[in-house]
Design a protein around this motif. Structure first.
Motif, PDB file in Angstrom:
ATOM      1  N   PRO A  73      16.482  22.851 -56.704  1.00 52.07           N
ATOM      2  CA  PRO A  73      16.920  21.471 -56.490  1.00 52.07           C
ATOM      3  C   PRO A  73      16.057  20.747 -55.467  1.00 52.07           C
ATOM      4  CG  PRO A  73      18.487  23.041 -55.554  1.00 52.07           C
ATOM      5  CD  PRO A  73      17.507  23.840 -56.340  1.00 52.07           C
ATOM      6  N   ILE A  74      15.492  21.474 -54.507  1.00 46.98           N
ATOM      7  CA  ILE A  74      14.696  20.773 -53.487  1.00 46.98           C
ATOM      8  C   ILE A  74      13.345  20.348 -54.034  1.00 46.98           C
ATOM      9  CG2 ILE A  74      15.778  21.900 -51.511  1.00 46.98           C
ATOM     10  CD1 ILE A  74      13.210  23.651 -51.387  1.00 46.98           C
ATOM     11  N   MET A  75      12.935  20.878 -55.172  1.00 47.02           N
ATOM     12  CA  MET A  75      11.624  20.520 -55.706  1.00 47.02           C
ATOM     13  C   MET A  75      11.698  19.472 -56.816  1.00 47.02           C
ATOM     14  SD  MET A  75       9.641  22.284 -53.911  1.00 47.02           S
ATOM     15  CE  MET A  75       8.063  22.231 -54.758  1.00 47.02           C
ATOM     16  N   VAL A  76      12.906  19.062 -57.151  1.00 45.60           N
ATOM     17  CA  VAL A  76      13.023  18.060 -58.213  1.00 45.60           C
ATOM     18  C   VAL A  76      12.557  16.708 -57.684  1.00 45.60           C
ATOM     19  CG1 VAL A  76      14.648  16.808 -59.671  1.00 45.60           C
ATOM     20  CG2 VAL A  76      14.876  19.265 -59.377  1.00 45.60           C
ATOM     21  N   GLU A  77      11.750  16.020 -58.446  1.00 52.95           N
ATOM     22  CA  GLU A  77      11.224  14.737 -58.005  1.00 52.95           C
ATOM     23  C   GLU A  77      12.307  13.682 -58.026  1.00 52.95           C
ATOM     24  OE1 GLU A  77       7.956  13.723 -60.416  1.00 52.95           O
ATOM     25  OE2 GLU A  77       6.742  15.391 -59.724  1.00 52.95           O
ATOM     26  N   ASP A  78      12.335  12.875 -56.991  1.00 57.06           N
ATOM     27  CA  ASP A  78      13.212  11.725 -56.982  1.00 57.06           C
ATOM     28  C   ASP A  78      12.581  10.654 -57.858  1.00 57.06           C
ATOM     29  OD1 ASP A  78      14.488   9.405 -56.485  1.00 57.06           O
ATOM     30  OD2 ASP A  78      14.596   9.656 -54.315  1.00 57.06           O
ATOM     31  N   PRO A  79      13.263  10.227 -58.917  1.00 58.13           N
ATOM     32  CA  PRO A  79      12.645   9.263 -59.834  1.00 58.13           C
ATOM     33  C   PRO A  79      12.305   7.947 -59.145  1.00 58.13           C
ATOM     34  CG  PRO A  79      14.969   9.572 -60.332  1.00 58.13           C
ATOM     35  CD  PRO A  79      14.609  10.608 -59.332  1.00 58.13           C
ATOM     36  N   VAL A  80      12.978   7.659 -58.020  1.00 53.62           N
ATOM     37  CA  VAL A  80      12.717   6.391 -57.348  1.00 53.62           C
ATOM     38  C   VAL A  80      11.444   6.475 -56.510  1.00 53.62           C
ATOM     39  CG1 VAL A  80      13.615   4.734 -55.675  1.00 53.62           C
ATOM     40  CG2 VAL A  80      15.148   5.794 -57.332  1.00 53.62           C
ATOM     41  N   PRO A  92       4.838   8.820 -51.455  1.00 53.26           N
ATOM     42  CA  PRO A  92       6.146   9.336 -51.844  1.00 53.26           C
ATOM     43  C   PRO A  92       6.537  10.531 -50.994  1.00 53.26           C
ATOM     44  CG  PRO A  92       4.465   9.994 -53.417  1.00 53.26           C
ATOM     45  CD  PRO A  92       3.811   9.029 -52.467  1.00 53.26           C
ATOM     46  N   ALA A  93       7.874  10.718 -50.839  1.00 59.96           N
ATOM     47  CA  ALA A  93       8.332  11.796 -49.981  1.00 59.96           C
ATOM     48  C   ALA A  93       8.140  13.142 -50.638  1.00 59.96           C
ATOM     49  CB  ALA A  93       9.808  11.585 -49.649  1.00 59.96           C
ATOM     50  N   VAL A  94       8.216  13.188 -51.969  1.00 61.09           N
ATOM     51  CA  VAL A  94       8.187  14.479 -52.646  1.00 61.09           C
ATOM     52  C   VAL A  94       6.771  14.921 -52.958  1.00 61.09           C
ATOM     53  CG1 VAL A  94       8.925  15.709 -54.707  1.00 61.09           C
ATOM     54  CG2 VAL A  94      10.447  14.065 -53.619  1.00 61.09           C
ATOM     55  N   ARG A  95       6.026  14.026 -53.541  1.00 61.16           N
ATOM     56  CA  ARG A  95       4.673  14.397 -53.954  1.00 61.16           C
ATOM     57  C   ARG A  95       3.687  13.565 -53.142  1.00 61.16           C
ATOM     58  NH1 ARG A  95       2.972  13.072 -59.914  1.00 61.16           N
ATOM     59  NH2 ARG A  95       4.828  14.189 -60.475  1.00 61.16           N
ATOM     60  N   THR A  96       2.887  14.218 -52.331  1.00 65.91           N
ATOM     61  CA  THR A  96       1.968  13.463 -51.476  1.00 65.91           C
ATOM     62  C   THR A  96       0.564  13.575 -52.019  1.00 65.91           C
ATOM     63  OG1 THR A  96       1.721  15.381 -50.087  1.00 65.91           O
ATOM     64  CG2 THR A  96       3.329  13.744 -49.402  1.00 65.91           C
ATOM     65  N   LEU A  97      -0.213  12.509 -51.844  1.00 64.92           N
ATOM     66  CA  LEU A  97      -1.604  12.512 -52.298  1.00 64.92           C
ATOM     67  C   LEU A  97      -2.478  13.116 -51.218  1.00 64.92           C
ATOM     68  CD1 LEU A  97      -1.877   8.918 -53.747  1.00 64.92           C
ATOM     69  CD2 LEU A  97      -1.292  11.010 -54.911  1.00 64.92           C
ATOM     70  N   ARG A 130      -1.659  17.372 -66.057  1.00 65.22           N
ATOM     71  CA  ARG A 130      -0.856  18.408 -66.705  1.00 65.22           C
ATOM     72  C   ARG A 130       0.339  17.771 -67.394  1.00 65.22           C
ATOM     73  NH1 ARG A 130      -0.836  22.217 -61.470  1.00 65.22           N
ATOM     74  NH2 ARG A 130      -2.867  23.170 -61.752  1.00 65.22           N
ATOM     75  N   THR A 131       0.829  18.441 -68.398  1.00 67.28           N
ATOM     76  CA  THR A 131       2.002  17.936 -69.103  1.00 67.28           C
ATOM     77  C   THR A 131       3.224  18.178 -68.228  1.00 67.28           C
ATOM     78  OG1 THR A 131       2.394  20.066 -70.108  1.00 67.28           O
ATOM     79  CG2 THR A 131       0.984  18.536 -71.320  1.00 67.28           C
ATOM     80  N   PRO A 132       4.340  17.413 -68.468  1.00 60.13           N
ATOM     81  CA  PRO A 132       5.556  17.617 -67.669  1.00 60.13           C
ATOM     82  C   PRO A 132       6.046  19.058 -67.708  1.00 60.13           C
ATOM     83  CG  PRO A 132       5.705  15.578 -68.915  1.00 60.13           C
ATOM     84  CD  PRO A 132       4.442  16.261 -69.346  1.00 60.13           C
ATOM     85  N   ALA A 133       5.941  19.707 -68.865  1.00 60.30           N
ATOM     86  CA  ALA A 133       6.422  21.090 -68.974  1.00 60.30           C
ATOM     87  C   ALA A 133       5.600  22.014 -68.082  1.00 60.30           C
ATOM     88  CB  ALA A 133       6.346  21.544 -70.427  1.00 60.30           C
ATOM     89  N   ARG A 134       4.285  21.785 -68.089  1.00 56.75           N
ATOM     90  CA  ARG A 134       3.424  22.631 -67.249  1.00 56.75           C
ATOM     91  C   ARG A 134       3.706  22.389 -65.774  1.00 56.75           C
ATOM     92  NH1 ARG A 134      -2.682  22.195 -68.621  1.00 56.75           N
ATOM     93  NH2 ARG A 134      -2.810  23.588 -66.842  1.00 56.75           N
ATOM     94  N   GLN A 180       4.963  25.095 -63.042  1.00 64.40           N
ATOM     95  CA  GLN A 180       4.183  25.304 -61.818  1.00 64.40           C
ATOM     96  C   GLN A 180       5.083  25.161 -60.588  1.00 64.40           C
ATOM     97  OE1 GLN A 180       0.711  26.051 -61.675  1.00 64.40           O
ATOM     98  NE2 GLN A 180       1.393  26.572 -59.631  1.00 64.40           N
ATOM     99  N   ARG A 181       5.979  24.160 -60.640  1.00 65.04           N
ATOM    100  CA  ARG A 181       6.879  23.960 -59.501  1.00 65.04           C
ATOM    101  C   ARG A 181       7.798  25.154 -59.329  1.00 65.04           C
ATOM    102  NH1 ARG A 181       7.103  18.573 -61.176  1.00 65.04           N
ATOM    103  NH2 ARG A 181       9.003  18.910 -62.356  1.00 65.04           N
ATOM    104  N   SER A 182       8.323  25.659 -60.436  1.00 65.18           N
ATOM    105  CA  SER A 182       9.224  26.811 -60.350  1.00 65.18           C
ATOM    106  C   SER A 182       8.485  28.005 -59.761  1.00 65.18           C
ATOM    107  CB  SER A 182       9.759  27.161 -61.737  1.00 65.18           C
ATOM    108  OG  SER A 182      10.542  26.112 -62.214  1.00 65.18           O
ATOM    109  N   ALA A 183       7.249  28.217 -60.227  1.00 70.29           N
ATOM    110  CA  ALA A 183       6.454  29.347 -59.723  1.00 70.29           C
ATOM    111  C   ALA A 183       6.182  29.173 -58.241  1.00 70.29           C
ATOM    112  CB  ALA A 183       5.147  29.452 -60.498  1.00 70.29           C
ATOM    113  N   ASN A 184       5.846  27.965 -57.831  1.00 66.55           N
ATOM    114  CA  ASN A 184       5.576  27.703 -56.418  1.00 66.55           C
ATOM    115  C   ASN A 184       6.818  27.972 -55.577  1.00 66.55           C
ATOM    116  OD1 ASN A 184       3.046  26.932 -57.084  1.00 66.55           O
ATOM    117  ND2 ASN A 184       3.404  24.729 -56.908  1.00 66.55           N
ATOM    118  N   ALA A 185       7.976  27.500 -56.067  1.00 63.98           N
ATOM    119  CA  ALA A 185       9.203  27.653 -55.303  1.00 63.98           C
ATOM    120  C   ALA A 185       9.555  29.125 -55.157  1.00 63.98           C
ATOM    121  CB  ALA A 185      10.327  26.903 -56.005  1.00 63.98           C
ATOM    122  N   THR A 186       9.392  29.884 -56.246  1.00 64.51           N
ATOM    123  CA  THR A 186       9.678  31.321 -56.189  1.00 64.51           C
ATOM    124  C   THR A 186       8.777  31.994 -55.160  1.00 64.51           C
ATOM    125  OG1 THR A 186      10.206  31.224 -58.524  1.00 64.51           O
ATOM    126  CG2 THR A 186       9.907  33.399 -57.587  1.00 64.51           C
TER     127      THR A 186
END
Lengths: 173, 264
Positions: free
Chosen positions: A14-21, B62-67, B80-84, B88-94
């Motif tokens: 849940p902490i890695m889900v992107e905020d759509p906003v 953005p707070a989540v994804r930074t450039l 990358r496609t959304p699925a990829r 990748q995010r799941s693998a990183n989190a693990t």
């Protein structure tokens, strides 16, 4: 035990889900910089429109032979900006010779669009001549000519070729 | 050896193979008048990059994804496609959880052993660490004002009336536009040391003969802060990819109003 449970129950975090906003397409920053250089005089709204439009168009376009995703993105941006430039009312000062003492920023802004595209692709986006020529769909030799022409105009403030208004539309009978 | 204009432009843009690049460099070394033109083209490239700063300088991140801070923000991974991306995010989190767990277990074992075996220690004596704040553009403007502003004969290197002033400043400092200040005339300019690259020092004189210095240098690090030193105050701000500092022996309120006329 808590750690073991974490391993067992772990799904998409849940902490890695992107905020759509707050999430912004990572291509936006670089592309907006280029759009601002190309069409900044048209205003921030036009820059944002070009940026977003290019990303959408590049994503929707099917694979174009020989183009990398980055080249495709810039090709779409340049195409949209040319369409915008054609729709915009012409400025009377466009054909006036550039004065040497004029601000550098103003001189870049007043370059003929094709020459400005070429120079910005090299100087700002740091494309190689070959990549930039592919993005513009022209021969590398013609691309080099445009870069030389842009620099000559910035250098001495005089046009090296008679100024002309770009004409991207063809008459179809 | 024949060197055409096309080769010179390709030289500037790093398009030549190494052997040809060496040939052109050698050829230019023997022709300083052409080398000046080539250097001007290189300066144009740099000036364009400064004129349009990287996106991170003017867009909120953005707070989540930074450039990345680098200029070339678009990477292959961005396509990358959304699925990829999700995989990748799941693998990183693990991976992050596994690393954190390993550290936690290791730390717990070490701590338990330390508690069991270590004798009680007297608290270590406090050590005073002196830190020196690096000078900002405002401090540099005050120092430059003190060094040059009231020099009766050589306050500036190039006077305001010299037509080469704008181009010289652009080449040396990347400042593409010589700022105009309402209520003060430009005396001239010089180049002074900046934090990282040369800074433009522009000297103005108000109607009541007060000399005001504007120091402009490429933006670096945190936004600048204003400062004062004795009778000199300096107002600092960041705009258009440059840090600015306006310094002079006048009140802060008047500095503010002058800064406003510069488009602060």
């Amino acid at each position: 035990m808590i750690i073991i449970e974490l391993f067992i129950n772990f799904g998409p975090s849940p902490i890695m889900v992107e905020d759509p906003v707050t999430s912004i397409d990572p291509r936006t920053g670089e592309l907006a910089r280029f759009a601002g250089a190309l069409a900044g005089a048209a205003g921030a709204w036009a820059v944002d429109e070009l940026t977003a439009g290019a990303i959408v168009a590049a994503d929707e376009t099917t694979e174009q032979a020989g183009l990398t995703p980055r080249e495709r993105l810039y090709r779409e941006l340049i195409r949209l900006n040319r369409r915008r430039a054609l729709a915009a009312p012409p400025k009377r000062e466009d054909d006036a010779p550039l004065r040497r003492a004029e601000d550098f920023a103003r001189r870049v802004e007043r370059l003929p669009l094709e020459d400005k595209e070429a120079l910005l692709l090299v100087a700002l986006a740091r494309f190689s001549y070959e990549e930039a020529a592919r993005a513009l769909d022209i021969a590398p030799r013609m691309f080099a000519e445009r870069v030389m022409r842009a620099r000559a105009r910035l250098d001495c403030g005089q046009p090296v070729a008679p100024p002309r208004r770009p004409n991207y539309l063809r008459l179809v009978k | 050896m024949t060197i055409a204009d096309r080769d010179l432009h390709a030289f500037v843009d790093g398009e030549l193979p190494e052997a040809r690049r060496r040939e052109v460099a050698q050829w230019l070394a023997e022709r300083p008048e052409v080398a000046v033109r080539v250097a001007a083209w290189r300066s144009q490239n740099e000036a364009i990059r400064r004129l349009f700063p990287p996106a991170s300088a003017f867009r909120p991140q953005p707070a989540v994804r930074t450039l990345p801070p680098a200029e070339d923000a678009i990477r292959d991974s961005d396509f990358r496609t959304p699925a990829r991306r999700q995989r990748q995010r799941s693998a990183n989190a693990t991976a992050m959880v596994m690393i954190a767990a390993a550290f936690a277990i290791g730390a717990a074992i070490v701590l338990a052993r330390e508690i069991a075996t270590a004798p009680r220690l007297e608290p270590a004596p406090a050590v005073a660490v002196a830190t020196v704040e690096p000078a900002g553009v405002a401090q540099r403007a005050i120092a430059a004002w003190r060094a040059y502003a009231n020099d009766p004969t050589h306050a500036v290197e190039i006077a305001a009336g010299d037509p080469s002033l704008g181009e010289w400043l652009m080449k040396r400092t990347g400042l593409a536009r010589t700022p105009e200040m309402a209520g003060a005339r430009l005396v001239g300019a010089r180049v002074t040391p900046g934090a990282d690259r040369p800074a433009a020092f522009l000297l103005y004189e108000t109607g009541d003969r007060a000399r005001i210095a504007l120091v402009v240098e490429p933006a670096l690090g945190a936004p600048p802060t204003s400062a004062s030193g004795g009778e000199i105050a300096a107002r600092a701000w960041r705009a258009d990819g440059f840090d600015h500092a306006l310094a002079g022996p006048i009140s802060r309120a008047r500095l503010d109003s002058l800064a406003e006329t510069l488009g602060r």
